[in-house]
Design a protein around this motif. Structure first.
Motif, PDB file in Angstrom:
ATOM      1  N   UNK A  60      23.480  47.920  31.006  1.00  0.00           N
ATOM      2  CA  UNK A  60      23.460  48.891  30.614  1.00  0.00           C
ATOM      3  C   UNK A  60      22.531  48.717  29.836  1.00  0.00           C
ATOM      4  N   UNK A  61      21.221  50.118  29.882  1.00  0.00           N
ATOM      5  CA  UNK A  61      20.424  50.177  29.605  1.00  0.00           C
ATOM      6  C   UNK A  61      19.716  51.098  28.943  1.00  0.00           C
ATOM      7  N   UNK A  62      18.475  51.475  27.712  1.00  0.00           N
ATOM      8  CA  UNK A  62      18.502  52.380  27.191  1.00  0.00           C
ATOM      9  C   UNK A  62      17.016  53.260  28.352  1.00  0.00           C
ATOM     10  N   UNK A  63      16.493  53.302  29.220  1.00  0.00           N
ATOM     11  CA  UNK A  63      15.600  53.738  30.264  1.00  0.00           C
ATOM     12  C   UNK A  63      16.483  53.679  31.397  1.00  0.00           C
ATOM     13  N   UNK A  64      16.595  54.917  31.885  1.00  0.00           N
ATOM     14  CA  UNK A  64      17.737  55.716  33.130  1.00  0.00           C
ATOM     15  C   UNK A  64      16.732  55.651  34.971  1.00  0.00           C
ATOM     16  N   UNK A  65      15.129  55.168  34.390  1.00  0.00           N
ATOM     17  CA  UNK A  65      14.405  54.227  35.449  1.00  0.00           C
ATOM     18  C   UNK A  65      14.924  53.173  35.711  1.00  0.00           C
ATOM     19  N   UNK A  66      15.564  52.586  35.341  1.00  0.00           N
ATOM     20  CA  UNK A  66      15.999  51.205  35.515  1.00  0.00           C
ATOM     21  C   UNK A  66      16.862  51.232  36.332  1.00  0.00           C
ATOM     22  N   UNK A  67      18.112  52.407  36.360  1.00  0.00           N
ATOM     23  CA  UNK A  67      19.346  52.173  36.914  1.00  0.00           C
ATOM     24  C   UNK A  67      18.909  53.077  38.110  1.00  0.00           C
ATOM     25  N   UNK A  68      17.402  53.563  38.233  1.00  0.00           N
ATOM     26  CA  UNK A  68      16.415  53.984  39.512  1.00  0.00           C
ATOM     27  C   UNK A  68      16.042  53.038  40.134  1.00  0.00           C
ATOM     28  N   UNK A  69      15.568  52.090  39.888  1.00  0.00           N
ATOM     29  CA  UNK A  69      15.181  51.052  40.183  1.00  0.00           C
ATOM     30  C   UNK A  69      16.031  50.421  41.274  1.00  0.00           C
ATOM     31  N   UNK A  70      17.070  50.022  40.421  1.00  0.00           N
ATOM     32  CA  UNK A  70      18.603  49.227  41.218  1.00  0.00           C
ATOM     33  C   UNK A  70      18.825  49.984  42.180  1.00  0.00           C
ATOM     34  N   UNK A  71      19.175  50.500  42.245  1.00  0.00           N
ATOM     35  CA  UNK A  71      19.987  51.917  43.136  1.00  0.00           C
ATOM     36  C   UNK A  71      18.540  52.316  44.547  1.00  0.00           C
ATOM     37  N   UNK A  72      17.283  52.482  43.997  1.00  0.00           N
ATOM     38  CA  UNK A  72      16.224  52.483  45.020  1.00  0.00           C
ATOM     39  C   UNK A  72      16.323  50.759  45.951  1.00  0.00           C
ATOM     40  N   UNK A  73      16.446  49.638  45.377  1.00  0.00           N
ATOM     41  CA  UNK A  73      16.566  48.088  45.722  1.00  0.00           C
ATOM     42  C   UNK A  73      17.795  48.604  46.210  1.00  0.00           C
ATOM     43  N   UNK A  74      18.906  48.572  45.680  1.00  0.00           N
ATOM     44  CA  UNK A  74      19.979  48.612  46.643  1.00  0.00           C
ATOM     45  C   UNK A  74      19.939  49.484  47.658  1.00  0.00           C
ATOM     46  N   UNK A  75      19.714  50.451  47.712  1.00  0.00           N
ATOM     47  CA  UNK A  75      19.506  51.502  49.324  1.00  0.00           C
ATOM     48  C   UNK A  75      18.589  50.946  50.542  1.00  0.00           C
ATOM     49  N   UNK A  76      17.266  50.207  49.405  1.00  0.00           N
ATOM     50  CA  UNK A  76      16.597  49.344  51.116  1.00  0.00           C
ATOM     51  C   UNK A  76      17.217  48.580  51.614  1.00  0.00           C
ATOM     52  N   UNK A  77      17.842  47.239  50.468  1.00  0.00           N
ATOM     53  CA  UNK A  77      18.941  46.106  50.720  1.00  0.00           C
ATOM     54  C   UNK A  77      19.122  46.852  51.959  1.00  0.00           C
ATOM     55  N   UNK A  78      20.525  47.774  52.235  1.00  0.00           N
ATOM     56  CA  UNK A  78      21.398  48.823  52.612  1.00  0.00           C
ATOM     57  C   UNK A  78      21.059  49.295  53.820  1.00  0.00           C
TER      58      UNK A  78
END
Length: 160
Positions: A108-126
């Protein structure tokens, strides 16, 4: 005399409205944050689902593999240390990938870029996990297409 009394009442009235624990306190230099949480973007949800599919099948494969190797270990020699280290790396990468995917969607975050940062990290690890796990051949093409589609979804939808 009345003006002094009105000043006193006005100052105490405003002090009562501005409690220390409430959101009404004005603090200099602090930007107020709204109590609403931003919804999860569709691209982040897509990447998180893609990043969670790989660890699921990986753990399913390693679970079956562990059962078979433990049952048949008396007939076959043990694997070398390099292959065992690669297996440990694959499993650790899958755990980190799943954690990043879950955080991208559920944090639960107020800034959307945090969700995008974790999504990019998950994609890189994938991508890293798939390069360690899948042998070059037909299956790497399918996973590379999926990774590329997710990356393009993050890039194109993330700008809007």
């Amino acid at each position: 005399m009345e003006s002094a009394q009105n000043k006193k009442v006005g100052s105490t009235g405003s002090a009562q409205n501005k409690k220390v624990g409430s959101m009404e306190v004005e603090m200099p230099g602090v930007v107020p944050v709204s109590p609403t949480v931003a919804a999860c973007p569709a691209a982040v949800a897509l990447v998180s689902v893609w990043a969670l599919i790989t660890p699921f099948f990986l753990f399913l494969f390693y679970g079956v593999w562990a059962l078979l190797t433990s049952a048949l270990s008396m007939f076959f020699p043990q694997k070398d240390a390099e292959a065992s280290a690669l297996d440990i790396g694959i499993v650790c990468c899958a755990v980190l990938q799943a954690a990043a995917a879950v955080l991208a969607v559920q944090l639960p975050c107020h800034r959307v870029w945090v969700s995008y940062a974790f999504a990019y990290l998950a994609l890189a690890l994938t991508i890293v996990g798939q390069c360690m796990f899948i042998d070059p051949g037909d299956a790497i093409f399918i996973s590379a297409v999926g990774d590329l589609m997710c990356f393009l979804a993050l890039l194109l939808v993330g700008d809007k």
